[in-house]
Design a protein around this motif. Sequence first.
Motif, PDB file in Angstrom:
ATOM      1  N   SER A 146       1.179  -1.269  -0.288  1.00  0.00           N
ATOM      2  CA  SER A 146      -0.460   0.200  -0.193  1.00  0.00           C
ATOM      3  C   SER A 146       1.058   0.940   0.151  1.00  0.00           C
ATOM      4  N   ALA A 147       1.878   1.085   0.764  1.00  0.00           N
ATOM      5  CA  ALA A 147       2.447   2.518   0.814  1.00  0.00           C
ATOM      6  C   ALA A 147       3.392   2.683  -0.466  1.00  0.00           C
ATOM      7  N   ILE A 148       3.954   1.471  -0.744  1.00  0.00           N
ATOM      8  CA  ILE A 148       4.492   1.557  -2.162  1.00  0.00           C
ATOM      9  C   ILE A 148       3.314   1.932  -3.468  1.00  0.00           C
ATOM     10  N   ALA A 149       2.718   1.737  -3.593  1.00  0.00           N
ATOM     11  CA  ALA A 149       1.001   2.622  -4.423  1.00  0.00           C
ATOM     12  C   ALA A 149       1.231   4.013  -4.358  1.00  0.00           C
ATOM     13  N   ILE A 150       0.942   3.891  -2.767  1.00  0.00           N
ATOM     14  CA  ILE A 150       0.307   5.605  -2.608  1.00  0.00           C
ATOM     15  C   ILE A 150       1.883   6.405  -2.970  1.00  0.00           C
ATOM     16  N   HIS A 151       2.725   6.219  -2.862  1.00  0.00           N
ATOM     17  CA  HIS A 151       4.049   6.996  -3.347  1.00  0.00           C
ATOM     18  C   HIS A 151       5.124   6.830  -4.469  1.00  0.00           C
ATOM     19  N   SER A 152       4.515   5.883  -5.189  1.00  0.00           N
ATOM     20  CA  SER A 152       4.609   5.453  -6.803  1.00  0.00           C
ATOM     21  C   SER A 152       3.344   6.396  -7.211  1.00  0.00           C
ATOM     22  N   THR A 153       2.276   6.344  -6.972  1.00  0.00           N
ATOM     23  CA  THR A 153       0.977   7.519  -7.272  1.00  0.00           C
ATOM     24  C   THR A 153       1.659   8.933  -7.402  1.00  0.00           C
ATOM     25  N   ALA A 154       2.051   9.169  -5.990  1.00  0.00           N
ATOM     26  CA  ALA A 154       2.052  10.738  -5.705  1.00  0.00           C
ATOM     27  C   ALA A 154       3.396  10.747  -6.304  1.00  0.00           C
ATOM     28  N   ALA A 155       4.351  10.561  -6.947  1.00  0.00           N
ATOM     29  CA  ALA A 155       5.574  10.174  -7.612  1.00  0.00           C
ATOM     30  C   ALA A 155       5.447  10.589  -8.479  1.00  0.00           C
ATOM     31  N   GLN A 156       4.499  10.105  -9.773  1.00  0.00           N
ATOM     32  CA  GLN A 156       4.197  10.313 -11.033  1.00  0.00           C
ATOM     33  C   GLN A 156       3.054  11.568 -11.002  1.00  0.00           C
ATOM     34  N   ALA A 157       2.479  11.904  -9.813  1.00  0.00           N
ATOM     35  CA  ALA A 157       1.866  12.886 -10.213  1.00  0.00           C
ATOM     36  C   ALA A 157       2.192  14.059  -9.765  1.00  0.00           C
ATOM     37  N   ILE A 158       3.531  14.230  -9.213  1.00  0.00           N
ATOM     38  CA  ILE A 158       3.733  15.666  -8.708  1.00  0.00           C
ATOM     39  C   ILE A 158       5.632  15.705  -9.585  1.00  0.00           C
ATOM     40  N   ASP A 159       5.822  16.540  -9.929  1.00  0.00           N
ATOM     41  CA  ASP A 159       6.916  17.328 -11.144  1.00  0.00           C
ATOM     42  C   ASP A 159       7.542  17.914 -10.015  1.00  0.00           C
ATOM     43  N   ASP A 160       8.056  17.015  -9.117  1.00  0.00           N
ATOM     44  CA  ASP A 160       9.158  17.671  -7.599  1.00  0.00           C
ATOM     45  C   ASP A 160      10.054  17.068  -8.069  1.00  0.00           C
ATOM     46  N   PRO A 161      11.490  16.646  -8.148  1.00  0.00           N
ATOM     47  CA  PRO A 161      12.537  16.225  -8.287  1.00  0.00           C
ATOM     48  C   PRO A 161      12.380  15.705  -6.343  1.00  0.00           C
ATOM     49  N   GLY A 162      12.984  16.466  -5.940  1.00  0.00           N
ATOM     50  CA  GLY A 162      12.915  16.602  -4.645  1.00  0.00           C
ATOM     51  C   GLY A 162      12.148  15.310  -3.677  1.00  0.00           C
ATOM     52  N   ALA A 163      10.389  15.481  -4.229  1.00  0.00           N
ATOM     53  CA  ALA A 163       9.261  14.522  -3.467  1.00  0.00           C
ATOM     54  C   ALA A 163       9.956  13.541  -4.233  1.00  0.00           C
ATOM     55  N   THR A 164      10.132  13.174  -5.861  1.00  0.00           N
ATOM     56  CA  THR A 164       9.864  11.963  -6.245  1.00  0.00           C
ATOM     57  C   THR A 164      10.836  11.123  -5.631  1.00  0.00           C
ATOM     58  N   ARG A 165      12.604  11.815  -5.174  1.00  0.00           N
ATOM     59  CA  ARG A 165      13.320  10.976  -4.191  1.00  0.00           C
ATOM     60  C   ARG A 165      13.297  10.848  -3.108  1.00  0.00           C
ATOM     61  N   GLU A 166      12.032  11.318  -2.665  1.00  0.00           N
ATOM     62  CA  GLU A 166      11.746  11.093  -1.008  1.00  0.00           C
ATOM     63  C   GLU A 166      11.291   9.979  -1.415  1.00  0.00           C
ATOM     64  N   ALA A 167      10.382   9.742  -2.481  1.00  0.00           N
ATOM     65  CA  ALA A 167       9.443   8.618  -2.791  1.00  0.00           C
ATOM     66  C   ALA A 167       9.342   7.257  -2.833  1.00  0.00           C
ATOM     67  N   LEU A 168      11.059   7.504  -3.889  1.00  0.00           N
ATOM     68  CA  LEU A 168      11.417   6.528  -4.067  1.00  0.00           C
ATOM     69  C   LEU A 168      12.619   6.101  -3.233  1.00  0.00           C
ATOM     70  N   GLY A 169      12.554   6.964  -1.736  1.00  0.00           N
ATOM     71  CA  GLY A 169      13.092   6.386  -0.577  1.00  0.00           C
ATOM     72  C   GLY A 169      12.231   5.563   0.155  1.00  0.00           C
ATOM     73  N   VAL A 170      11.441   5.658  -0.116  1.00  0.00           N
ATOM     74  CA  VAL A 170      10.461   4.593   0.889  1.00  0.00           C
ATOM     75  C   VAL A 170       9.715   3.588  -0.041  1.00  0.00           C
TER      76      VAL A 170
ATOM     77  N   ARG B 158       4.473   6.593   9.891  1.00  0.00           N
ATOM     78  CA  ARG B 158       4.353   8.011  10.053  1.00  0.00           C
ATOM     79  C   ARG B 158       5.389   8.529   8.539  1.00  0.00           C
ATOM     80  N   ALA B 159       6.492   7.054   8.018  1.00  0.00           N
ATOM     81  CA  ALA B 159       6.997   7.706   7.376  1.00  0.00           C
ATOM     82  C   ALA B 159       6.391   7.612   6.031  1.00  0.00           C
ATOM     83  N   ASN B 160       5.418   6.298   5.794  1.00  0.00           N
ATOM     84  CA  ASN B 160       4.612   6.334   5.202  1.00  0.00           C
ATOM     85  C   ASN B 160       3.566   7.258   4.687  1.00  0.00           C
ATOM     86  N   GLY B 161       3.257   7.695   5.574  1.00  0.00           N
ATOM     87  CA  GLY B 161       1.545   8.769   5.452  1.00  0.00           C
ATOM     88  C   GLY B 161       2.117  10.337   5.687  1.00  0.00           C
ATOM     89  N   ALA B 162       3.069  10.982   5.423  1.00  0.00           N
ATOM     90  CA  ALA B 162       3.766  11.992   5.731  1.00  0.00           C
ATOM     91  C   ALA B 162       2.878  12.764   4.812  1.00  0.00           C
TER      92      ALA B 162
END
Length: 411
Positions: A207-231, A279-283
């Motif tokens: 579930s965490a992987i699905a949420i953060h991968s969706t966020a990484a695709q939707a947000i065009d922000d390198p920092g947010a993408t790196r954070e999502a990939l780390g999670v 907390r890390a997954n839901g931030a």
Amino acid sequence: MTARPFAAPGRPHRHDVYMAVGGLLGGLLLSGLGLHSSPPLLGLPPWLGLVALTVMSGTELLRRTAPRAALGLATVALALDVCSGGLIATIVMFTDIVYAAVLYGPPGTARRVPVISVLLTVVATIVPVAILHDPQALLLGVGVGVITVSPAWTGIIIREHRNATRAARLEAEQTALLAEMDRTQAIIAERARMARELHDMVANHLSAIAIHSTAAQAIDDPGATREALGVIRENSVQGLAEMRRLIGLLRDAKDPGGTAEAQATPTLDGLDALLSQARANGASSGLTFVLEDTRADGGGARLPAPVELAAYRIVQESLTNALKHAAPGEVEVRIGHDRGGPLAVRVTSPFGDRPGPRAPGSGAGLIGMRERIELLGGRFEAGPEDGGEHADGKVWRVRASLPAREEEERR
């Protein structure tokens, strides 16, 4: 009331045919040689003995298919044979008919024939002695006993032995059927347990992987993408490690005592790490997580392993559901336990209107939680409620009460 239609006897067994033919031929040979057992009585002609012999041979064909009818005809044929001189072959076939009536006849016949044979023997012994006053008259009673009592009681012994064998075979078949049913139920229960474990372990990470991968695709922000990939990487590694642990437990056949499983089973001591991961997954979803442990002993008591595992999995699945469905806000986890009382678990998350879940679900989570609690004899509730202390509306609340009084021990 309609009369029962007459059922014709079935086809005789081939052994019965052999006995009938053999008895008839033997009797004809004895009659041709003039070997009668006694002189004719009441002035009857000797050829009536051949009629009795023929009738007795015919009853041999009915010894299995119609034993009661065969016994009645054989009794008449024996009386006619005795009065017309008597042939040994006829008497021998009569003993076989008595034996067959007890062995193949209905239970009532099997009970009555031995008793009647004993009574006839007693009468045939007492009456001739009382009338003739000759000890040699006892031989008549002995003869009657040989041709009636001996075959009757032989038949009853063999019948009881067959009934006992049949009952033992039936009991063995029933035992095998019950064992197979127990084995099937054990397999079903084990499959359900494995399904719950797999769901509870994997669903949180996926579930965490699905949420953060969706966020990484939707947000065009390198920092947010790196954070999502780390999670995503962290959850992938943890999920893979838990899957390997479970597969190792399933493949380990050298640990019948279950020590390896006991060491690897999650306990309530891991709740802090579980909430840290949540907390890390839901931030990124606007969720915060709070743990309130109100146990009277401060968590220093060791509860039974199934209870701690069930409580841990309930919290884990509730956090996973919050990541998928909860509105932004605070997710509160409360653990309470009074000495000698049940373990209480409560997870509260904001319940708001959302266009859809952050990650797809199968709906098996609530079912698995309810099954875990019911297996331990506890109580489980889950559903939306008024916010109460949450002023922003409704909440989704999960409550579980797990009996943990009897096996509690100090660490």
